[in-house]
Scaffold this motif. Structure first.
Motif, PDB file in Angstrom:
ATOM      1  N   GLY A 118     127.396  80.007   6.987  1.00 56.75           N
ATOM      2  CA  GLY A 118     127.377  78.650   6.715  1.00 56.75           C
ATOM      3  C   GLY A 118     126.484  78.151   7.311  1.00 56.75           C
ATOM      4  O   GLY A 118     125.363  77.282   5.852  1.00 56.75           O
ATOM      5  N   VAL A 119     125.863  77.730   8.472  1.00 50.13           N
ATOM      6  CA  VAL A 119     124.621  76.967   8.498  1.00 50.13           C
ATOM      7  C   VAL A 119     123.605  77.793   8.184  1.00 50.13           C
ATOM      8  O   VAL A 119     122.469  77.159   8.046  1.00 50.13           O
ATOM      9  N   VAL A 138     127.073  71.864   4.635  1.00 44.65           N
ATOM     10  CA  VAL A 138     127.515  73.093   5.406  1.00 44.65           C
ATOM     11  C   VAL A 138     128.661  72.683   4.612  1.00 44.65           C
ATOM     12  O   VAL A 138     129.691  72.869   4.209  1.00 44.65           O
ATOM     13  N   HIS A 193     122.474  75.203   6.267  1.00 35.18           N
ATOM     14  CA  HIS A 193     122.219  74.102   6.280  1.00 35.18           C
ATOM     15  C   HIS A 193     120.369  73.805   5.874  1.00 35.18           C
ATOM     16  O   HIS A 193     119.649  74.781   6.379  1.00 35.18           O
TER      17      HIS A 193
END
Length: 268
Positions: free
Chosen positions: A30-31, A128, A35
């Motif tokens: 997810g990061v 995120v 991000h």
């Protein structure tokens, strides 16, 4: 209850750990794919391609966990809705189901907390957001319908494959493929959970509980409906075990009749 805990505590711990690792993977990817400071986000500005990569990453994570030694031992549910479905199908003793569910919820939260200690503020960035699952722009109604629908299809595929001697070894691959497809196609509607413990795992550290009732009701509803349909077609004898991948040489704590299925396997 105490006897089950004493006898089967390794499987309970494994179930919690499996979802914990799944959540760590979700947070890391997810990061990497969400991000703003991530090189991948700068290189791949289109959200569709990044969502495709996220789906592939999490689908492969699910497959790896299902076929891992731990996944082969516990059955690799790491989802309370899956465990409750196999309870309905008569494959799990109630005490085992209870401890599986408790371990899964604990593992989901622990996994995100571990990821937070590793990733720090990157995980809390609004882009995120602890990879929380919340309804998309179409609203809660669409999210509920989507979660119920994808959960129904997942269990329908798992039951069809795991109880077919020609397909049983492919069950984990099919489940992982569906996870990948769902993240790519369905996540704009609901965030793609199918898993109450996965949703709570992100909600608690992120302090985001938006329409959380959807993720506690729609996945079990969809999966239980699929189980009921399967029972109507095949009957209770058509369900052989509660493991997604049944490997020889590892104990099985379920009401298992996998030996009968194995005997039906075509000889090469």
């Amino acid at each position: 209850m105490i006897a089950a805990l004493r006898a089967h505590w390794p499987e309970y711990l494994i179930e919690g750990a499996l979802l914990g690792f799944f959540m760590i993977s979700a947070c890391v990817f997810g990061v990497l794919l969400g991000h703003p400071a991530s090189p991948l986000v700068r290189a791949l500005p289109g959200p569709g391609l990044r969502r495709l990569l996220m789906g592939l990453a999490m689908g492969l994570t699910a497959i790896a966990l299902i076929y891992s030694p731990w996944g082969r031992r516990s059955g690799a549910h790491f989802n309370p809705a899956v465990t409750l479905t196999f309870l309905r199908l008569g494959k799990i003793e109630p005490p085992d189901a209870l401890f599986y569910v408790l371990a899964q919820f604990a593992g989901g939260i622990a996994g995100v907390l571990a990821a937070r200690s590793l990733l720090g503020g990157l995980l809390a960035d609004p882009e995120v957001g602890y990879v929380v699952t919340v309804p998309g722009p179409a609203g809660p109604g669409a999210a509920f319908a989507a979660e119920a629908g994808i959960s129904f299809l997942l269990i329908a595929v798992i039951l069809a494959a795991s109880n077919d001697p020609r397909l049983t070894r492919l069950t984990g691959l099919l489940a992982g493929a569906l996870v990948a497809i769902y993240i790519f196609l369905e996540s704009p509607l609901s965030g793609m959970s199918m898993n109450p413990a996965r949703t709570l795992g992100s909600a608690v550290p992120g302090d985001v509980y938006t329409d959380i009732w959807i993720y506690f009701t729609a996945p079990p509803l969809g999966m239980l409906l699929a189980a009921q349909a399967y029972l109507g077609l095949k009957g209770a004898r058509g369900v052989h075990c509660a493991k997604l991948h049944h490997a020889g040489g590892r104990r099985c704590i379920f009401r298992c009749n996998f030996g009968a299925l194995a005997s039906e396997s075509p000889r090469s």
